[in-house]
Write a protein that holds these residues in place. Sequence first.
Motif, PDB file in Angstrom:
ATOM      1  N   ILE A 103      37.100 -43.120 -19.912  1.00  0.00           N
ATOM      2  CA  ILE A 103      36.289 -42.099 -19.827  1.00  0.00           C
ATOM      3  C   ILE A 103      35.083 -42.442 -20.473  1.00  0.00           C
ATOM      4  O   ILE A 103      34.884 -42.276 -21.673  1.00  0.00           O
ATOM      5  N   VAL A 104      33.931 -42.673 -19.590  1.00  0.00           N
ATOM      6  CA  VAL A 104      32.840 -42.919 -20.410  1.00  0.00           C
ATOM      7  C   VAL A 104      31.769 -41.859 -20.549  1.00  0.00           C
ATOM      8  O   VAL A 104      30.861 -41.950 -21.313  1.00  0.00           O
ATOM      9  N   SER A 105      31.921 -40.868 -19.911  1.00  0.00           N
ATOM     10  CA  SER A 105      31.265 -39.702 -19.908  1.00  0.00           C
ATOM     11  C   SER A 105      31.825 -38.486 -19.586  1.00  0.00           C
ATOM     12  O   SER A 105      32.808 -38.496 -18.604  1.00  0.00           O
ATOM     13  N   ALA A 106      31.643 -37.406 -20.346  1.00  0.00           N
ATOM     14  CA  ALA A 106      32.441 -35.940 -20.028  1.00  0.00           C
ATOM     15  C   ALA A 106      31.311 -34.857 -20.307  1.00  0.00           C
ATOM     16  O   ALA A 106      31.351 -34.611 -21.420  1.00  0.00           O
ATOM     17  N   VAL A 107      30.744 -34.508 -19.185  1.00  0.00           N
ATOM     18  CA  VAL A 107      29.471 -33.692 -19.269  1.00  0.00           C
ATOM     19  C   VAL A 107      30.177 -32.318 -19.115  1.00  0.00           C
ATOM     20  O   VAL A 107      30.428 -31.857 -17.795  1.00  0.00           O
ATOM     21  N   LEU A 108      29.806 -31.274 -19.835  1.00  0.00           N
ATOM     22  CA  LEU A 108      30.305 -29.954 -19.714  1.00  0.00           C
ATOM     23  C   LEU A 108      29.562 -29.016 -18.793  1.00  0.00           C
ATOM     24  O   LEU A 108      28.228 -29.236 -19.022  1.00  0.00           O
ATOM     25  N   PRO A 131      38.098 -42.761 -24.503  1.00  0.00           N
ATOM     26  CA  PRO A 131      39.424 -42.157 -24.193  1.00  0.00           C
ATOM     27  C   PRO A 131      39.915 -43.120 -23.072  1.00  0.00           C
ATOM     28  O   PRO A 131      39.006 -43.440 -22.211  1.00  0.00           O
ATOM     29  N   LEU A 132      41.348 -43.374 -23.166  1.00  0.00           N
ATOM     30  CA  LEU A 132      41.906 -43.877 -22.047  1.00  0.00           C
ATOM     31  C   LEU A 132      41.826 -45.451 -22.231  1.00  0.00           C
ATOM     32  O   LEU A 132      42.353 -46.090 -21.126  1.00  0.00           O
TER      33      LEU A 132
END
Length: 537
Positions: A103-108, A131-132
Amino acid sequence: MDMNKRLMIALVLSFVILIGFSYLMPQHKATVDQNGTAAPSAQAAQHSQAPQAPAPAASGTAPEASAGTAPAAQTAAPVSVDKVISTVETKKYTLKFDQFGRIVSAVLKEPKYRQDDGKPLDLIDPKRTRPLEVRFKDPAINKAAFEVPYSASAGTLDARSGKAVLTLTQKLPQLTLTKTLTFYPEGHYDLKVELSRKVPYFITTGHRPEADHSRYMIVRGVLVRNSKGVITTVEDGKADQTVKIPDATILSSFDRYYASLFFDFKKPFSVIITPDEKKDPLPFVVTDSSLQLHGYVGPKEWKLFESLDPRLTDAIEFGWFTFLAKPFFRIMLAIYNFVGNWGWAIVLFTLLVKLVLFPLSYKGLLSMQKLKDLAPKMKEIKEKYKSDPAKMNQQMMALYKKHGANPMGGCLPMLLQIPVFFALYRVLLNADELQGAPWILWIHDLSRQDPYFILPILMGVTMFIQQHITPNTMTDPMQQKIFKWFPVIMTFFFLTFPAGLVLYWLTNNILSIAQQYYINRVYDKHKAKLKAAKKQS
């Protein structure tokens, strides 16, 4: 009485030092719980971006694995631009996966989750372990794992209205690794890792989200809950050894409001936590075969965690006073569900606490009134028996007994308020629900400081009023000065504290003033009756 004074001074100074020091120079304590044999310490991979590098090469440094039970010190490798191979949309966030299945980006998506400049908040720091990420114990396989890119079953995936499945496959020279991820609209996912043959490997929740940089007394790092419910926390900057936990049910890399976590309450999994180059903890799940876990990246929302499994709420870190903080939050959440406003929920909860503690507070404050009236007689006894401490104490105790005064009674309410305050301190600092939660007028976000400092100033004023009307038997000039300046010191510390915490303290002061006025009136009536009875006799 001297002991009573010393206790009050010690409590006040301890409070000022703890709050002030954590604000000016935040320190983190590590709780390292070693289950099983610890492996040698290891350094995590550093990830950086270089737009000029070719896309197929690995992003960051290649994690060479040792013959031990944890990923070992890393060696440098070519750096490349991240290549996004799949994007997943849920109601809560947009996830992006890079060419190495991480996971390179997690934009809320929710409006309250914004950076200071107003841009959407991305929880993943591209310079830290993601992550992962999978690492292998075998150096040759591990090297290939950061050279051979994954393939994705879909470039885009929509899980906003129902679950959606993404398959990430990596075909290495010696084996094939497959990650199957099932995403749900609420934001959590199921993870299944399959290998074409058994080999030892490690998969991580990544370095904690980099979304909060406040200087409050906040814990950040890694949290593990084992099958017996025991919580192990390793904080940033304090990971100086490798820790092994063989029966984990929750693994969380967390900061103040957000977490990247794995969990499984039916089948515990083995976790190892290694220090990186900054002595921050980096956790891995350790196995040598297929693996199935539940996962989540996002805000630590109580209702979501409780809906998935009530035990998952243990991933919300409330510190030393968790035994009080969790029930406090449950009550506050119930009040919020009734009134629909977190500010009024804090006010009503404070009122509830005051009502519960009133019987003890009443006795304690009444005792302080009696001690105030007895101060001249106590001074006479001290002067008369100053060369005979045993006789002095005997006379003091006789005086207390005759007038029904308790020298420690005035400290009891203060002693009870300290754990209550620190439990609420952690709740109001760590509860994601307060982010973006308005109260009234100028308070638009209870998780941030009052923009006009109105609440802290009002808090200081009410502390001064409370101090003025509360009985005080202190005769020592130094003690009097400390208490005189206490409201000013507290106002200074609370200027930049979250508005929700200041609102609690302000409400508590206002209720304490009302309580003190009531007790003063009751005591005045009591004295008037005694005086009238004395005249008649």
